[in-house]
Scaffold this active site. Structure first.
Site, PDB file in Angstrom:
ATOM      1  N   LYS A  65       2.382 -10.796  -3.553  1.00 45.10           N
ATOM      2  CA  LYS A  65       3.301  -9.733  -3.132  1.00 45.10           C
ATOM      3  C   LYS A  65       4.716 -10.276  -2.951  1.00 45.10           C
ATOM      4  O   LYS A  65       5.699  -9.589  -3.282  1.00 45.10           O
ATOM      5  CB  LYS A  65       2.775  -9.101  -1.843  1.00 45.10           C
TER       6      LYS A  65
ATOM      7  N   GLY B  29       0.812  -1.214   0.000  1.00 43.40           N
ATOM      8  CA  GLY B  29       0.000   0.000   0.000  1.00 43.40           C
ATOM      9  C   GLY B  29       0.841   1.257   0.000  1.00 43.40           C
ATOM     10  O   GLY B  29       1.605   1.526  -0.923  1.00 43.40           O
TER      11      GLY B  29
END
Length: 434
Positions: free
Chosen positions: A207, A136
């Site tokens: 990720k 993020g």
């Protein structure tokens, strides 16, 4: 201010895309002054016109035709916030092939098709940026790609999914079961109605694939990353872990000690005094070890409209700076000229070595502990700590052991024998140690 303008086309006005649009519009003057060029949100596409009305887009900016942005020769940078694999892949490749820089937060797309996308960006001499795809609002991608580039990163441990970290944090604090805390997470908006992608570890594996690419300059196959989620974690295991001095976290693990790289996703016991043990709730963190820098902790909000939009617009500024200077594609996608188009072969999980937490469900009778220890010993696995508690209700007695470092294949061989013992009445619970 220079007269040149850099024009941005935005694909998608959902949670992230809407945040990106609002940030670009509200701070246009400030961001343009920072760049020295006029940064314009020139086009924005979504299937729901109501989103455009809510954002108050200028006349002529909104369209429901995604391909109109890609065909627009005036657009310099395309921001993809559509998500998923298709049509996002086709849109990104089309933009790159038409000489446009691309910004994306799409971790699934990069984990699955990163080699193709990065190759295309290099061939076309344009930039692609993806800071928001991992962590993020945490400046994680640039840190690995640029700030730590002088180091050989020897290991990474990451808490990269806020949903799972929130659930495990609440289970630890409340002693509540998984299903109950999952419902809390859904009520607070931390978990989707269908949370499978998060709680089974898939999101974290995406990720980790990107992190591995940044660390090594080559991309692992997603299917080669062993992945376990948190659905089988119980309050009992959290309790025992705490008594031994650990917290349970869902970790992305990367070991780059020499030879083949290890990459895996699974719940792990993290010592109370480790930096990651203090990461609670929906926050994310990546603990990095570099051969010169030592230990680094990157920490912050790993999701949400504002943090993710912040990272996306930071990428837009990076690409806009290069476009304005006439050097698009200045930085290779993974930072190194050797990157792009290479596959990373991972070490098999069977060869991994670590310590293990094992909880055995045994009948309450003499000799069980000796039988378990004998089978472990036959595979050269020694015991560091053990605890056995009396039965509180009708049912098996838990025996919990922490092993010394052992090879994964040896532990699995021992457990196959142990679970076949008549005294062991349930499959053994195994959690690796960080």
């Amino acid at each position: 201010m220079a007269n040149k303008a850099v024009k941005v086309g935005l694909l998608g006005l959902g949670t992230v895309g809407g945040g990106v649009a609002r940030l670009l519009m509200e701070k246009r003057a400030e961001l343009s002054a920072y760049l020295g060029v006029d940064l314009q949100l020139a086009r924005a596409v979504d299937l729901e016109p109501a989103r455009a009305e809510e954002l108050g887009l200028a006349p002529g900016v909104f369209s429901s035709d995604s391909w109109s942005i890609l065909e627009d020769g005036d657009i310099d940078i395309v921001v993809e916030t559509v998500g998923g694999l298709e049509p996002a892949r086709a849109m990104v490749l089309t933009a790159l092939n038409k000489g446009k820089g691309v910004v994306t937060a799409n971790k699934a797309l990069l984990a699955s098709h990163g080699v193709e996308i990065f190759q295309t960006a290099r061939q076309q001499g344009v930039g692609i940026a993806f800071e928001a795809s991992v962590g993020g609002g945490i400046p994680l991608v640039r840190s690995l790609r640029d700030s730590l580039a002088a180091n050989r990163v020897t290991s990474c441990l990451g808490i990269l999914n806020g949903t799972c970290n929130f659930i495990l944090s609440r289970m630890t604090a409340e002693g509540a079961p998984f299903d109950q805390v999952l419902a809390q997470a859904q009520e607070k908006g931390y978990a989707e109605a269908d949370p499978t992608f998060d709680v089974e570890g898939t999101d974290t594996a995406h990720k980790l694939a990107i992190v591995a690419s940044l660390v090594t300059g080559a991309q692992p196959r997603l299917d080669d990353i062993p992945t376990e989620g948190i659905t089988k974690i119980t309050p009992l295991d959290i309790q025992f872990a705490g008594e031994f001095g650990f917290k349970i976290k869902l970790l992305a693990v990367l070991n780059n000690q020499g030879g083949k790289v290890e990459a895996r996703v699974h719940p792990a016991l993290v010592p109370h005094d480790h930096l990651l043990a203090s990461v609670e709730g929906p926050f994310n963190a990546l603990h990095v070890n570099g051969d010169w820098v030592g230990q680094v902790l990157l920490y912050g909000q790993g999701a949400g409209r504002r943090p993710t939009a912040s990272a996306v617009v930071g990428d837009v500024l990076e690409l806009a700076r290069d476009v304005a200077a006439g050097v698009p594609g200045r930085v290779p996608p993974l930072g190194t000229q050797a990157s792009g188009g290479r596959r990373l072969d991972l070490a098999p999980l069977d060869d991994a070595r670590c310590q293990y937490y094992c909880r055995f469900a045994a009948l309450d009778q003499p000799g069980v502990l000796a039988s378990v220890a004998r089978e472990l010993g036959s595979f050269n696995i020694s015991i560091e700590k053990v605890t056995q508690k009396g039965r509180q209700e009708a049912g098996p007695v838990p025996i919990v052991m922490l092993t010394h470092e052992a090879r994964e294949a040896d532990l699995r061989g021992a457990l196959k024998k142990i679970d076949a013992l008549p005294e062991i009445v349930e499959p053994t619970v195994v959690i690796r140690m960080a």
